[in-house]
Design a protein around this motif. Structure first.
Motif, PDB file in Angstrom:
ATOM      1  N   LEU A  78       4.762   8.269   5.884  1.00 51.88           N
ATOM      2  CA  LEU A  78       6.151   8.635   6.139  1.00 51.88           C
ATOM      3  C   LEU A  78       6.302  10.151   6.178  1.00 51.88           C
ATOM      4  CD1 LEU A  78       8.108   6.103   3.873  1.00 51.88           C
ATOM      5  CD2 LEU A  78       8.020   6.123   6.372  1.00 51.88           C
ATOM      6  N   GLU A  79       5.594  10.839   5.299  1.00 49.00           N
ATOM      7  CA  GLU A  79       5.665  12.300   5.274  1.00 49.00           C
ATOM      8  C   GLU A  79       5.090  12.906   6.548  1.00 49.00           C
ATOM      9  OE1 GLU A  79       3.614  13.251   1.703  1.00 49.00           O
ATOM     10  OE2 GLU A  79       5.277  12.679   0.375  1.00 49.00           O
ATOM     11  N   GLN A  80       4.036  12.263   7.075  1.00 49.62           N
ATOM     12  CA  GLN A  80       3.386  12.787   8.273  1.00 49.62           C
ATOM     13  C   GLN A  80       3.954  12.199   9.561  1.00 49.62           C
ATOM     14  OE1 GLN A  80      -0.733  11.842   7.547  1.00 49.62           O
ATOM     15  NE2 GLN A  80      -0.769  12.963   5.603  1.00 49.62           N
ATOM     16  N   ASP A  88       0.859  -1.194   0.000  1.00 50.04           N
ATOM     17  CA  ASP A  88       0.000   0.000   0.000  1.00 50.04           C
ATOM     18  C   ASP A  88       0.885   1.230   0.000  1.00 50.04           C
ATOM     19  OD1 ASP A  88      -2.109   1.713   0.048  1.00 50.04           O
ATOM     20  OD2 ASP A  88      -2.860   1.139   2.026  1.00 50.04           O
ATOM     21  N   ALA A  89       1.712   1.336  -1.038  1.00 52.74           N
ATOM     22  CA  ALA A  89       2.703   2.413  -1.102  1.00 52.74           C
ATOM     23  C   ALA A  89       2.103   3.811  -1.002  1.00 52.74           C
ATOM     24  CB  ALA A  89       3.546   2.273  -2.367  1.00 52.74           C
ATOM     25  N   PRO A  90       0.955   4.106  -1.628  1.00 55.01           N
ATOM     26  CA  PRO A  90       0.392   5.458  -1.478  1.00 55.01           C
ATOM     27  C   PRO A  90       0.145   5.836  -0.023  1.00 55.01           C
ATOM     28  CG  PRO A  90      -0.672   4.332  -3.303  1.00 55.01           C
ATOM     29  CD  PRO A  90       0.165   3.301  -2.597  1.00 55.01           C
ATOM     30  N   THR A  91      -0.414   4.896   0.751  1.00 53.91           N
ATOM     31  CA  THR A  91      -0.652   5.162   2.165  1.00 53.91           C
ATOM     32  C   THR A  91       0.661   5.278   2.927  1.00 53.91           C
ATOM     33  OG1 THR A  91      -2.794   4.033   2.132  1.00 53.91           O
ATOM     34  CG2 THR A  91      -1.708   4.244   4.272  1.00 53.91           C
ATOM     35  N   ALA A 109      -7.974   7.491  -4.793  1.00 54.27           N
ATOM     36  CA  ALA A 109      -7.444   8.846  -4.927  1.00 54.27           C
ATOM     37  C   ALA A 109      -5.940   8.894  -4.664  1.00 54.27           C
ATOM     38  CB  ALA A 109      -8.181   9.790  -3.978  1.00 54.27           C
ATOM     39  N   GLU A 110      -5.474   8.173  -3.625  1.00 56.18           N
ATOM     40  CA  GLU A 110      -4.046   8.185  -3.303  1.00 56.18           C
ATOM     41  C   GLU A 110      -3.232   7.504  -4.397  1.00 56.18           C
ATOM     42  OE1 GLU A 110      -3.771   6.352   0.523  1.00 56.18           O
ATOM     43  OE2 GLU A 110      -3.848   8.268   1.581  1.00 56.18           O
ATOM     44  N   MET A 111      -3.770   6.426  -4.980  1.00 51.12           N
ATOM     45  CA  MET A 111      -3.082   5.730  -6.063  1.00 51.12           C
ATOM     46  C   MET A 111      -3.003   6.620  -7.297  1.00 51.12           C
ATOM     47  SD  MET A 111      -4.903   2.011  -5.541  1.00 51.12           S
ATOM     48  CE  MET A 111      -4.139   1.218  -6.961  1.00 51.12           C
TER      49      MET A 111
END
Length: 364
Positions: free
Chosen positions: A121-123, A113-116, A258-260
């Motif tokens: 990681l950013e947050q 689930d790379a988008p999540t 949406a994230e994908m």
């Protein structure tokens, strides 16, 4: 290769498709001569979610805690030539730390689930991975390709980030004759971020074409969606029913989360499964889709109801079948589970070639 894989589940279809991915990949690895021990948390078994048969192509063992992992499986993890930690694990950070300390072979992270994960990681709020762990995995396997891989290497310091897309099992997904029940079908669990795409590409088309036949199959949809009468709502289908559903459609719809769509280069498992069944795919557009399928000849890109209806009403039966056949040839040549197993072998060989530490070489 002797592999230990710590994953979310391989015995339950409940959730987000991790089990299907693991089952196909592990089966392909076994067929290629590798031995896999799959470690699954006991909570899946206790929750009564073991609705898939025990695989006969790998060993499956359960654990209740990180402490139990250390007591029962330290030797297997220490001696394995490769240990893969999957995304989404309960206590994933602690499990990762234990693997870093214990494993003697290659340590890999498989992000399904790379988008999540990238957003987390950013947050800094992921329960199963943090930024400091990324450089400590020798290999980062991602369900997203493209810029995500550069981000993982350049910003987060992964020594080697490589794409390991979803795949399909050709023994389970193929074309077979079924009565055509629907002009367009969609298979996917309900999610708010996909509803705008579903509305724009299918539901609006159904509203404008009362004689068309449409179907949506998936779990968690509210009981009353207010759809037109020519849209059939089906309950959650088991994986064993997916092939029949695809083969009962003239066209099938694919919509990216949406994230994908935001990060691109993230093909869904359903995309490959539908193509394997020879049913032409109508899809929304996201960056990278043209690197997987050639638009208009292998896949049909829709921006809204007007495009969808043009495909449904103007493409003749011969052309429709030709588009589906081209897509099937593409996925059979590049996107089976065996291809993913071969890619994983290639990444390991690449990693060992680059390894200058003088550690033991792996026998592939």
């Amino acid at each position: 290769m002797n592999i230990v894989l710590l994953g979310l589940s391989i015995t339950s279809s409940w959730g987000n498709g991790h089990a299907t991915t693991y089952r196909s990949l592990v089966k392909a690895l076994q067929n290629r001569g590798h031995q896999v021990l799959f470690l699954e948390r006991e909570a899946v078994k206790q929750a009564g979610r073991q609705d898939l048969p025990q695989p006969d192509y790998c060993q499956v063992a359960h654990y209740t805690s990180v402490s139990e992992l250390g007591k029962r499986f330290e030797e297997q993890v220490r001696e394995a030539e490769m240990v893969i930690v999957g995304s989404g694990l309960q206590d994933g950070k602690a499990i990762g730390e234990w693997v870093f300390k214990t494993a003697g072979g290659i340590k890999a992270f498989y992000d399904l689930d790379a988008p999540t994960t990238i957003a987390g990681l950013e947050q800094g709020n992921l329960p199963y991975l943090n930024a400091k762990m990324v450089p400590r995995f020798d290999l980062y396997l991602s369900c997203s390709g493209g810029p995500t891989l550069q981000l993982l290497e350049q910003k987060y310091g992964s020594p080697m980030a490589r794409p390991l897309y979803f795949s399909f099992d050709p023994e389970l997904y193929f074309h077979e004759y079924r009565e055509i029940k629907w002009d367009l079908g969609y298979l996917g669990t309900y999610s708010e971020d996909r509803m705008p795409g579903l509305t724009k590409l299918m539901l609006d088309a159904a509203d404008q074409w009362p004689n068309g036949r449409f179907a949506v199959a998936g779990a968690r949809y509210p009981s009353d969606m207010g759809w037109t009468s020519n849209v059939t709502m089906l309950q959650h289908l088991s994986p064993a029913e997916h092939r029949d559903f695809f083969n009962s459609q003239r066209f099938t719809l694919s919509i990216a989360r949406a994230e994908m769509s935001r990060i691109g280069y993230t093909p869904s498992m359903r995309l490959f499964e539908a193509a394997a069944c020879c049913v032409p795919i109508i899809s929304d557009h996201w960056e990278g889709i043209e690197t997987l399928f050639e638009p208009e000849t292998e896949i049909l890109i829709s921006a809204g109801a007007k495009d969808t209806l043009r495909y449904l009403r103007e493409i003749c039966n011969t052309e429709r079948k030709t588009i589906g056949s081209r897509a099937r040839r593409k996925v059979l040549s590049l996107h089976t589970a065996d291809h993913r197993a071969q890619e994983l072998e290639g990444f390991v060989a690449e990693l060992m070639t680059l390894d200058t530490r003088g550690e033991k070489q792996l026998a592939l």
